[in-house]
Design an enzyme around this catalytic site. Structure first.
Site, mmCIF file in Angstrom:
data_model
loop_
_atom_site.group_PDB
_atom_site.id
_atom_site.type_symbol
_atom_site.label_atom_id
_atom_site.label_comp_id
_atom_site.label_asym_id
_atom_site.label_seq_id
_atom_site.Cartn_x
_atom_site.Cartn_y
_atom_site.Cartn_z
ATOM 1 N N LYS A 90 2.984 -14.060 5.965
ATOM 2 C CA LYS A 90 3.209 -15.081 4.938
ATOM 3 C C LYS A 90 4.713 -15.262 4.764
ATOM 4 C CE LYS A 90 1.478 -17.919 1.851
ATOM 5 N NZ LYS A 90 0.806 -19.163 2.277
ATOM 6 N N TYR A 110 0.808 -1.210 0.000
ATOM 7 C CA TYR A 110 0.000 0.000 0.000
ATOM 8 C C TYR A 110 0.852 1.276 0.000
ATOM 9 C CZ TYR A 110 -4.350 -2.547 0.921
ATOM 10 O OH TYR A 110 -5.435 -3.367 0.823
ATOM 11 N N ASP A 118 -2.683 -17.833 5.695
ATOM 12 C CA ASP A 118 -3.717 -18.771 5.255
ATOM 13 C C ASP A 118 -4.432 -19.403 6.443
ATOM 14 O OD1 ASP A 118 -1.207 -18.632 3.836
ATOM 15 O OD2 ASP A 118 -2.047 -19.976 2.325
ATOM 16 N N ASP A 178 -5.618 -5.633 6.068
ATOM 17 C CA ASP A 178 -6.801 -5.180 5.335
ATOM 18 C C ASP A 178 -7.741 -6.355 5.080
ATOM 19 O OD1 ASP A 178 -8.580 -3.669 3.913
ATOM 20 O OD2 ASP A 178 -7.281 -3.331 2.191
#
Length: 410
Positions: free
Chosen positions: A217, A150, A271, A295
């Site tokens: 991640k 972002y 995940d 987000d």
């Protein structure tokens, strides 16, 4: 005596009894929900403090209103006003997809260094939910707000900048990427990750919560999101020491039982977080995440309790905070008095808490819960609530004001 919030060297707010707070109505349904919400805040402050405290509202033109008035979607003057006042609240602001101006929301967060997007997600009975036990969801997300994908560092496919970067990657780094690729960068740094996790752990400590989960991640993006994980653990240890316990320590030294007064600091692959908040949401208190993950998980959790219409949010830095409706502008509903104002109303409760006006904040939340529990809601919620009476946006606000006025304060 000034009616503007000040701050001492320890970053503690000094809020005058009659305080000026800037607000941005926003685009689309922004004016509708603001006109329902402002009387709620005024009524709560009046009821909580018997007229001894008061908010004077300062309207800041931004978004479409700002463009029509000044030729700018978000002027430097508007940002300076928010910064000078320390606290502000806003409705949704429109941003085009694919081209045009960059997100005004992102501009506000980056310019004012509002590095923590704080999203508390809880269930209000009897709102319809897609999960069996939405009441188990009571999770606060701390999302890093200023970097990651972002950051807005990207170039279009075929652009001079993209071609130049692709050439550099090929010749200097021996990285071969498709020649027509659009390119975006994902900066994540130790300092910004640590201050975000520090704020998340402090929130857990201050509120007697049991766990902070680092969502990442890092198994794939080893140096960016893996770095976030590493720096998160480091921040917890550096700033909180023996107040926190890692998952390894929990089982090696405490037989899997969290000692009283301690906060568990752990990490989960992104995940798995999405799966676990569906299957075992009660095992999560606070989630700290980089920008993009934060987000996604914020909105996913909101869906579990009824949608973004009841999800509040705050963008908080060390010296300034902006509270906001977390949903979009819904232009199809604009001006129809049909929008759901709960998000901005509950965000206003967060603002009152931030100001130290906790009695007023509590009145707002209790009244929202009582109004929904009494079977009155706007159309987006009423359609899924058995026996619920559908009311307009403005009527919903009036009902909450009436409910606040009937609550006796100790």
């Amino acid at each position: 005596m000034s009616n503007i919030i000040s701050m001492n060297d320890d970053l503690v707010l000094d809020v005058p009894d009659c305080v000026e707070i800037p607000f941005i109505e926003g685009d689309g349904i922004g004016p509708d929900i603001w006109q329902a919400a402002q009387p709620v805040f005024d009524t709560a402050v009046q009821q909580a403090y018997n007229g001894q405290k008061k908010i004077q509202w300062l309207n800041i033109p931004a978004g479409a209103k700002g463009f029509n008035k000044t030729g700018e979607w978000l002027s430097d003057d508007a940002l300076e006003i928010i910064e000078a006042h320390r606290v502000a609240i806003k409705g949704p602001l429109a941003t085009p997809v694919g081209s045009g101006m960059r997100s005004l929301n992102v501009k506000i967060r980056q310019h004012l260094d509002l590095y923590a997007c704080i999203r508390p997600v809880r269930y209000f009975s009897p709102i319809q939910s897609p999960v069996k036990h939405p009441e188990h969801v009571n999770i606060t997300v701390f999302r890093e707000n200023t970097e990651d994908l972002y950051a807005g560092i990207e170039w279009a496919s075929g652009s001079f900048e993209a071609q130049k970067l692709l050439k550099f990657m090929k010749t200097e780094l021996d990285v071969d990427v498709c020649a027509t690729a659009a390119i975006g960068l994902k900066p994540i740094c130790p300092e910004k990750s640590k201050r975000l996790v520090k704020k998340a752990v402090a929130y857990a400590v201050d509120n007697g919560l049991k766990s902070v989960t680092l969502m990442h991640k890092g198994n794939i993006m080893k140096y960016t999101e893996g770095g976030f994980r590493q720096w998160g653990y480091e921040a917890a240890q550096e700033y909180f020491g023996d107040r926190v316990v890692t998952e390894d320590e929990l089982f090696k030294s405490h037989n899997g039982i969290l000692p009283r007064g301690k906060v568990l600091i752990r990490d989960r692959i992104a995940d798995m977080v999405f799966a676990e908040v569906l299957l075992r949401p009660q095992e999560f208190d606070v989630i700290a995440a980089p920008n993009l993950n934060g987000d996604y998980i914020s909105d996913a959790l909101a869906a579990q309790v009824g949608g973004l219409g009841i999800a509040p949010g705050a963008n908080v830095g060390d010296r300034c905070a902006v509270f906001e409706a977390t949903h979009g502008t819904a232009p199809d509903l604009a001006g129809k008095d049909a929008a759901n104002p709960c998000s901005i109303i509950l965000s206003g409760a967060m603002m009152l808490d931030h100001m130290g006006w906790n009695r007023a904040a509590d009145l707002v939340r209790r009244s929202v819960a009582q109004t929904l529990g009494g079977g009155r809601a706007t159309g987006d919620l009423a359609s899924g609530m058995e026996g619920c009476k559908e009311v307009s946006c403005s009527e919903f606000g009036r009902i909450i004001c009436e409910t606040i006025s009937r609550i006796d304060m100790p």
